[in-house]
Design a protein around this motif. Sequence first.
Motif, PDB file in Angstrom:
ATOM      1  N   ALA A   1      40.631 -37.328 -52.395  1.00 24.64           N
ATOM      2  CA  ALA A   1      40.011 -36.316 -52.694  1.00 24.64           C
ATOM      3  C   ALA A   1      38.710 -36.242 -53.317  1.00 24.64           C
ATOM      4  CB  ALA A   1      41.139 -35.588 -53.650  1.00 24.64           C
ATOM      5  N   SER A   2      37.736 -35.425 -52.708  1.00 28.10           N
ATOM      6  CA  SER A   2      36.314 -35.603 -53.326  1.00 28.10           C
ATOM      7  C   SER A   2      36.318 -34.417 -54.415  1.00 28.10           C
ATOM      8  CB  SER A   2      35.528 -34.966 -52.288  1.00 28.10           C
ATOM      9  OG  SER A   2      36.009 -33.616 -51.706  1.00 28.10           O
ATOM     10  N   ALA A   3      37.258 -33.690 -54.678  1.00 21.84           N
ATOM     11  CA  ALA A   3      37.197 -32.885 -55.768  1.00 21.84           C
ATOM     12  C   ALA A   3      38.137 -33.330 -56.870  1.00 21.84           C
ATOM     13  CB  ALA A   3      37.448 -31.524 -55.405  1.00 21.84           C
ATOM     14  N   GLN A   4      37.359 -33.704 -58.076  1.00 19.96           N
ATOM     15  CA  GLN A   4      38.215 -34.277 -59.200  1.00 19.96           C
ATOM     16  C   GLN A   4      38.023 -33.488 -60.460  1.00 19.96           C
ATOM     17  OE1 GLN A   4      40.279 -36.505 -58.526  1.00 19.96           O
ATOM     18  NE2 GLN A   4      39.657 -37.646 -56.560  1.00 19.96           N
TER      19      GLN A   4
ATOM     20  N   ILE B   1      37.006 -28.673 -58.462  1.00 15.25           N
ATOM     21  CA  ILE B   1      38.403 -27.958 -57.756  1.00 15.25           C
ATOM     22  C   ILE B   1      38.436 -26.474 -57.621  1.00 15.25           C
ATOM     23  CG2 ILE B   1      40.848 -27.883 -58.365  1.00 15.25           C
ATOM     24  CD1 ILE B   1      40.837 -30.693 -60.072  1.00 15.25           C
ATOM     25  N   ALA B   2      37.670 -25.790 -58.472  1.00 12.49           N
ATOM     26  CA  ALA B   2      37.685 -24.317 -58.512  1.00 12.49           C
ATOM     27  C   ALA B   2      36.928 -24.012 -57.108  1.00 12.49           C
ATOM     28  CB  ALA B   2      36.976 -23.725 -59.737  1.00 12.49           C
ATOM     29  N   THR B   3      35.829 -24.594 -56.901  1.00 10.31           N
ATOM     30  CA  THR B   3      35.007 -24.412 -55.894  1.00 10.31           C
ATOM     31  C   THR B   3      35.620 -24.618 -54.451  1.00 10.31           C
ATOM     32  OG1 THR B   3      32.971 -25.029 -57.161  1.00 10.31           O
ATOM     33  CG2 THR B   3      32.948 -24.913 -54.688  1.00 10.31           C
ATOM     34  N   LEU B   4      36.307 -25.808 -54.541  1.00 12.51           N
ATOM     35  CA  LEU B   4      37.087 -26.173 -53.457  1.00 12.51           C
ATOM     36  C   LEU B   4      38.109 -25.180 -52.919  1.00 12.51           C
ATOM     37  CD1 LEU B   4      37.818 -27.894 -50.882  1.00 12.51           C
ATOM     38  CD2 LEU B   4      38.858 -29.459 -52.563  1.00 12.51           C
ATOM     39  N   ALA B   5      38.994 -24.821 -54.012  1.00 11.92           N
ATOM     40  CA  ALA B   5      39.970 -23.803 -53.893  1.00 11.92           C
ATOM     41  C   ALA B   5      39.685 -22.530 -53.462  1.00 11.92           C
ATOM     42  CB  ALA B   5      40.959 -23.895 -55.374  1.00 11.92           C
ATOM     43  N   PHE B   6      38.408 -22.089 -53.802  1.00 10.49           N
ATOM     44  CA  PHE B   6      38.016 -20.890 -53.863  1.00 10.49           C
ATOM     45  C   PHE B   6      37.728 -20.676 -52.179  1.00 10.49           C
ATOM     46  CE2 PHE B   6      34.216 -18.431 -52.276  1.00 10.49           C
ATOM     47  CZ  PHE B   6      34.515 -17.239 -52.612  1.00 10.49           C
TER      48      PHE B   6
ATOM     49  N   ASP C   1      29.738 -31.247 -50.345  1.00 15.09           N
ATOM     50  CA  ASP C   1      29.681 -31.583 -51.963  1.00 15.09           C
ATOM     51  C   ASP C   1      30.185 -29.990 -52.486  1.00 15.09           C
ATOM     52  OD1 ASP C   1      28.694 -31.750 -54.421  1.00 15.09           O
ATOM     53  OD2 ASP C   1      26.604 -32.140 -53.861  1.00 15.09           O
ATOM     54  N   TRP C   2      31.280 -30.407 -53.253  1.00 14.81           N
ATOM     55  CA  TRP C   2      31.908 -29.302 -53.941  1.00 14.81           C
ATOM     56  C   TRP C   2      31.635 -29.168 -55.264  1.00 14.81           C
ATOM     57  CZ3 TRP C   2      33.991 -26.416 -50.243  1.00 14.81           C
ATOM     58  CH2 TRP C   2      34.372 -26.825 -49.120  1.00 14.81           C
ATOM     59  N   SER C   3      30.563 -29.904 -55.970  1.00  9.09           N
ATOM     60  CA  SER C   3      30.203 -30.030 -57.200  1.00  9.09           C
ATOM     61  C   SER C   3      29.879 -28.765 -57.842  1.00  9.09           C
ATOM     62  CB  SER C   3      28.967 -31.042 -57.371  1.00  9.09           C
ATOM     63  OG  SER C   3      27.885 -30.766 -56.915  1.00  9.09           O
ATOM     64  N   THR C   4      29.170 -27.992 -57.196  1.00  9.58           N
ATOM     65  CA  THR C   4      28.887 -26.592 -57.543  1.00  9.58           C
ATOM     66  C   THR C   4      29.053 -25.562 -56.271  1.00  9.58           C
ATOM     67  OG1 THR C   4      26.362 -26.427 -57.092  1.00  9.58           O
ATOM     68  CG2 THR C   4      26.898 -27.459 -59.025  1.00  9.58           C
ATOM     69  N   PHE C   5      29.282 -24.273 -56.558  1.00  9.35           N
ATOM     70  CA  PHE C   5      29.623 -23.217 -55.578  1.00  9.35           C
ATOM     71  C   PHE C   5      28.066 -23.092 -54.936  1.00  9.35           C
ATOM     72  CE2 PHE C   5      29.523 -18.975 -54.172  1.00  9.35           C
ATOM     73  CZ  PHE C   5      31.146 -18.756 -53.748  1.00  9.35           C
ATOM     74  N   ASP C   6      27.152 -23.148 -55.616  1.00  7.49           N
ATOM     75  CA  ASP C   6      25.822 -22.738 -54.660  1.00  7.49           C
ATOM     76  C   ASP C   6      25.737 -24.037 -53.721  1.00  7.49           C
ATOM     77  OD1 ASP C   6      25.407 -20.136 -55.886  1.00  7.49           O
ATOM     78  OD2 ASP C   6      23.959 -20.961 -57.361  1.00  7.49           O
ATOM     79  N   ARG C   7      26.018 -25.050 -54.152  1.00 10.87           N
ATOM     80  CA  ARG C   7      25.663 -26.313 -53.395  1.00 10.87           C
ATOM     81  C   ARG C   7      26.663 -26.312 -52.105  1.00 10.87           C
ATOM     82  NH1 ARG C   7      22.492 -29.570 -50.702  1.00 10.87           N
ATOM     83  NH2 ARG C   7      23.314 -31.739 -50.391  1.00 10.87           N
ATOM     84  N   ALA C   8      28.081 -26.175 -52.551  1.00  6.38           N
ATOM     85  CA  ALA C   8      28.824 -26.092 -51.404  1.00  6.38           C
ATOM     86  C   ALA C   8      28.693 -24.940 -50.617  1.00  6.38           C
ATOM     87  CB  ALA C   8      30.273 -26.071 -52.043  1.00  6.38           C
TER      88      ALA C   8
END
Length: 462
Positions: free
Chosen positions: A214-217, A222-227, A429-436
Motif C-alpha cells: 500500500a502506498s497510502a500509510q 489514506i483520506a485522499t485515497l479513500a476520497f 502520489d496520494w500525499s496531498t489532495f491537490d497533488r493527487a
Amino acid sequence: RKIGSRLYTRNLTEDPERLVRRNWYHLITSYYPDALITDRTALENKPAEDGSVFLVSEKGSETKLPGLTLRPRQGVGAIDSDKPFIGGARLASTARAYLENIRPSRARGGRVPRTLNGEELEQRLDALLRTQGEGALNKLRDDARAIAPELGLEAEYEKLNDLIGAFLGTREAKTDSAVGKARTAGQPFDPDRIILFETLFGALRDAIPTPRPASAQTGETIATLAFFEAYFSNFIEGTEFSVGEAREIVFEGAIPTERPEDAHDVLGTFRIVSDMQDMSTLPASADELDALLRRRHATLMQARADKRPGEFKTKVNQAGSTVFVAPELVNGTLERGFEFYRALEEPFQRAVFMMLLVSEVHPFADGNGRTARIMMNAELVAAGQERIIIPTAYRTDYLGALKAFSKNGHATPLIRMLDVAQSYTGMIDWSTFDRARSMLEDTNAFAEGNDAKLRIPAGASK
C-alpha cells in the motif's frame, strides 16, 4: 449423391454428417410417418451427443444416417396435448416429456440412454423454477396429472409430483443432484453462477499476482485515497459530481439540497473505505460474509430507505441483458461461492473473487457495484496491499470485462484490467489532495466516453 438409406442430396460438397444434423427434424417422417418425438429428445430438442433421436413409432427398426440415429420404440402415439413439429412429426408435450423421462433407462453399447438421469432431470426442474417461478412447476404438475392416465404413467406422475413438491418445499423426496439436495435442504443456489465461480477460481489460481504494498500509510494519504476511491466508485454507477462538489460533501459536510441522496451515497462510501479498522475486517465464514455485506450496505445506502439498506433484495434485478441471481437463491449462492473464495491464497486473488462474487449475485436492490468494490479493496487493505481504483477513463474497460465474464465466462480480461488498475493506483502520489488531483488530471483519469484512455504518470514504470 447418396448419403444414406433412400437419402440423396444435390449438395455435393458439404460434409454428410453436418448436412444431416442440420436437417434432422425434416428427415424423421421420411422414415417414420407416424413418429412422435419423445424421451430425452423431447426435452433437449436436438439429437443427443451420439446423434440419437428418440421416437415412438409402430415401425420398430432403427435408421442410421451420417451423424444421426433414429431410435424408435413402441408406445402410446401422439395425444391431443402433443404438438405438430417441424417436418411433420409430432413432439411430446413438456408434461409428457417429463413423465416419460422419469422412467429409468440404461446406456447400452456405449450409446446415450433413452431418458435423462435423475440429476439431469432435477437440473432442468431447477432451471424452470429459477427462470419462470413456482407457477411454471405448478402448471407442469397439473398438466402431467391430466395426461398420466391416458399414457398409463400414473406411477411416474407420483414420482414427478413428489419431486416438484420437494423443489417447492411442500413435500419430502429423495434427490440426486446438488441443486436438488440444496433445494430440499432449504438452501438453493444458482448453478450457472457456480460454474462461473469455478472458472474464475481456476483462472485466478493460474495467475501470479504482483505484490504491491500500500502506498497510502498516513492519515492524510489514506483520506485522499479513500476520497477518490469513493468518488470514482460512485461515478461508475452514474452518481456524478464534480471533484470540487464531492470534496465539499465529504470534507465539509455540504449536502446539496437538490441531490441529498446522491451526496449521502458518496459520503457513505467514503465513511467505509476511509475506516481502516472496518476495511481490515474480512469474513471467516459464510455467515460472517452475510453480516459484513449487510452492515456495509446499510452504511452505504443509509439515505435511501426505499432501497432497504442492509437487506437482501426481494425482486430479481438485472443490468441490460444480464439477469442476476434470484432472491431465493442469494444465500445459497453466496455460501457456495465462499467455498471457492476461502481456498484462494493471495490477497489480489481473493479481492478479485470477492468483487465478482458480490457483483454476480447482486444481493441488494441497489448499491451492488459499490458494495462489491468495497469488499474487493477490503481484502487488499487487510493484507497491506495497494487498493484497486477504477478511474472514469477506465470505466468502459471495467464494465466490458464484467460483461464478458457474466456472459461468456471470460475471466482473464477482467483479471488483467484489475491488475492494471491496481498498478495505476500505486503510481499516484496520494500525499496531498491537490497533488493527487493534479496527477489524476494529467493521466486523463476523469475523461469520459468510449475514447477515453488512461495514461501512465510521467516518470512511472508499469
